[in-house]
Design an enzyme around this catalytic site. Structure first.
Site, PDB file in Angstrom:
ATOM      1  CD  GLU A 335      -2.658  -1.224   2.585  1.00 39.70           C
ATOM      2  OE1 GLU A 335      -3.844  -1.551   2.533  1.00 39.70           O
ATOM      3  OE2 GLU A 335      -2.077  -0.998   3.657  1.00 39.70           O
TER       4      GLU A 335
HETATM    5  C1  TNX Z   1      -4.252  -3.918   4.888  1.00 44.66           C
HETATM    6  S1  TNX Z   1      -2.578  -6.288   4.561  1.00 44.66           S
HETATM    7  C2  TNX Z   1      -2.956  -3.707   5.302  1.00 44.66           C
HETATM    8  C3  TNX Z   1      -2.714  -3.293   6.699  1.00 44.66           C
HETATM    9  C4  TNX Z   1      -3.978  -3.095   7.474  1.00 44.66           C
HETATM   10  C5  TNX Z   1      -4.953  -4.177   7.122  1.00 44.66           C
HETATM   11  C6  TNX Z   1      -6.210  -4.120   7.927  1.00 44.66           C
HETATM   12  C7  TNX Z   1      -1.555  -5.280   4.262  1.00 44.66           C
HETATM   13  C8  TNX Z   1      -0.344  -5.797   3.675  1.00 44.66           C
HETATM   14  N1  TNX Z   1      -1.852  -4.004   4.557  1.00 44.66           N
HETATM   15  O1  TNX Z   1      -1.924  -2.133   6.717  1.00 44.66           O
HETATM   16  O2  TNX Z   1      -3.675  -3.119   8.829  1.00 44.66           O
HETATM   17  O3  TNX Z   1      -5.253  -4.081   5.761  1.00 44.66           O
HETATM   18  O4  TNX Z   1      -7.019  -5.219   7.697  1.00 44.66           O
END
Ligand code: TNX
Length: 524
Positions: A335
């Site tokens: 992300e």
């Molecule tokens: C996505 S999973 C994220 C996290 C969040 C999560 C909450 C991932 C690699 N990144 O930063 O905590 O969703 O469900």
């Protein structure tokens, strides 16, 4: 003679058990409730009984580690049984009611983590190629004994195990959970309790998510403000916290004694607000943002075109790698919505070099497949199958953490008090009913190193709250990682899981009473 007395007392114990023990005693080993389900069980119909005469023998002349494993078992059994089992390593012949731990390296089928339990009315023998296998065999012994064995005060017993043979080994070499200690901080005692839970279900990896926008959680001596400032808060504005390097090392050691490898994660180049807030020079423009206590993602990025960033990453990876005996260093990489794709690729390529230079292999969330992966890199599939496939096309292996099945931070249903729901509601049946080998077309057995269930911590701030999300899904993830798909079925699993309700209750595990399971519990 003594044997007759012992036999009579065993029968008496069995009868007594029939009258008032909370856990019904069976002499049929096939009726076990072991999770993960063992590969093969042959029942003999008799019973082995632990008595005040029982001890734990280890093969004489074996490695020191054997006595430690036997000591671990004694520490598990003695508080509840009150039998005072001792570790015997002087080569004395084991007698009736003893447990024997042996290494033997001529059973290829068992591999590095498998074990064999041979239970007769006289003796319980655990054999494995490697100490890790003995350790897993001991978890099976715990689960074969009545649930009350998990109590921390003396219970009446009897301590009976049905006779027969169990031969058992894992499907995947990587079976883990991830704990997010960044969104809310969880201290060493919480992490150790998590490690104990993993051990009981034969998991062998704990991935620690040590940094994120809301907090930096591990001491870095060359960049002290990361914790002096960056660890000061958490989601919701609580006080946060961090592990000193000594505390981290102590966790690594505690895990290793349970045959669990710690994988440290420093999430970058996004998810870095806490670091950016601690050191202005890591920001494009040189201005440090405020600390962050919300739960948005995707707004922060390291300055990927500045050399100080790579000095920073090198110091951080070097210090953590030096404290981490495991093979992997997790670089996050998810992300990074505020990083241009070309900058992201440049960054991941350089960081891979840094990780390799400190002797570790890279793991990253599936987005890292945009970069040019090192041959030994692992892509952790969480969201985009296209990314995982891109990784595979570069020769990388995949760690399976599909967010719609394996995200332990997802609510069970709309009424769950903790958890998020952006990926799915994950009831206990859904968490259990998927097969890593067939879930995503194009990702198959030979591409997969194993299964990991992440626990993100935006909505939980105490370990009891964490347990509510972890249990009862964790045993299911453990079984997916251990037991061959052909032996897994929800209808049969839910019966075994039901019996673990009582065990979890005795262990004071705060678990979600899913209505899909007819829990064996006592009134609360
Ligand atoms: C996505 S999973 C994220 C996290 C969040 C999560 C909450 C991932 C690699 N990144 O930063 O905590 O969703 O469900």
């Amino acid at each position: 003679m003594k044997h007759t007395t012992l036999l009579l007392s065993a029968i008496a114990a069995l009868l007594l058990a029939g009258c008032n023990a909370k856990t019904p005693v069976t002499t049929d080993l096939a009726k076990n409730n072991i999770i993960p389900k063992p590969v093969s069980v042959t029942a003999e119909g008799g019973s082995f009984v632990l008595t005040a005469k029982s001890d734990i023998h280890v093969m004489p002349g074996g490695p020191e580690e054997l006595a430690s494993i036997a000591g671990y078992l004694a520490d598990k059994l003695n508080p509840s049984t009150g039998l005072g089992l001792e570790v015997v390593s002087d080569g004395k012949k084991p007698g009736r009611g003893d447990i024997m731990l042996m290494l033997s390296d001529d059973d290829a089928e068992l591999g590095d983590e498998g074990y064999e339990l041979v239970i007769t009315d006289r003796l319980l023998t655990v054999t494995a190629n490697k100490p890790a296998g003995l350790f897993h065999g001991i978890q099976t012994i715990r689960q074969l004994l009545p649930h009350e064995v998990e109590a921390d005060t003396v219970q009446p017993g009897p301590w009976v195990i049905p006779t027969g043979t169990i031969r058992d080994w894992p499907s995947y070499g990587h079976r883990g959970e991830m704990q997010d200690v960044a969104r809310h901080f969880f201290g060493p005692e919480d992490v150790k309790r998590f490690i104990d839970h993993l051990a009981l279900y034969k998991m062998n990896v704990l991935h620690m998510h040590l940094s994120d926008d809301q907090g930096w959680r591990i001491e870095i001596k060359s960049w002290p403000n990361l914790t002096a400032h960056g660890a000061k808060t958490e989601v919701g504005g609580g006080e946060g916290g961090y592990f000193t390097q000594e505390e981290y090392s102590d966790i690594v050691k505690y895990a290793a004694e349970r045959y669990i490898t710690i994988i440290p994660e420093i999430d970058m180049p996004g998810h870095t607000n806490a670091a950016l807030s601690s050191y202005p020079e890591l920001n494009k423009g040189g201005k440090a943002p405020e600390l962050y206590t919300g739960i948005k993602v995707g707004f922060s990025t390291l300055d990927t075109r500045s050399e100080i960033t790579y000095k920073f990453v090198d110091d951080v990876v070097r210090e953590i790698a030096a404290l981490t005996p495991g093979k992997y260093f997790h670089i996050g990489g998810d992300e990074s919505h505020s990083t241009k794709i070309e900058d992201y690729i440049y960054f991941v390529n350089r960081v891979q070099e840094i990780v390799t230079s400190h002797g570790k292999s890279v793991i990253g969330w599936d987005e890292i497949a945009h970069a040019t992966l090192k041959p030994d890199a692992i892509v952790q599939y969480w969201a985009r199958s296209a990314n995982a496939l891109k990784g595979i096309s570069q020769g990388a292996k995949v760690l399976m953490s599909p967010c719609t099945y394996a995200y332990t931070d997802m609510k069970y249903d709309s009424t769950s008090i903790f958890g998020l729901s952006w990926a799915a509601y994950i009831e206990v049946d859904r968490a259990y009913s998927w097969d890593p080998d067939t879930l995503v077309p194009g990702i198959s057995r030979e591409n997969i190193i194993g299964v990991e269930a992440p626990l993100w911590a935006e909505t939980i701030s105490t370990f009891r709250e964490a347990e509510y999300l972890i249990f009862p899904r964790l045993p299911g993830y453990a079984e997916i990682g251990w037991t061959p798909a052909a032996l897994r079925s929800w209808d049969e699993y839910r019966e075994r899981l039901a019996s673990h309700g009582r065990r979890m209750q005795i262990m004071d595990i705060n678990f979600y009473r899913s209505p899909l399971v007819d829990w064996e519990t006592t009134e609360e």
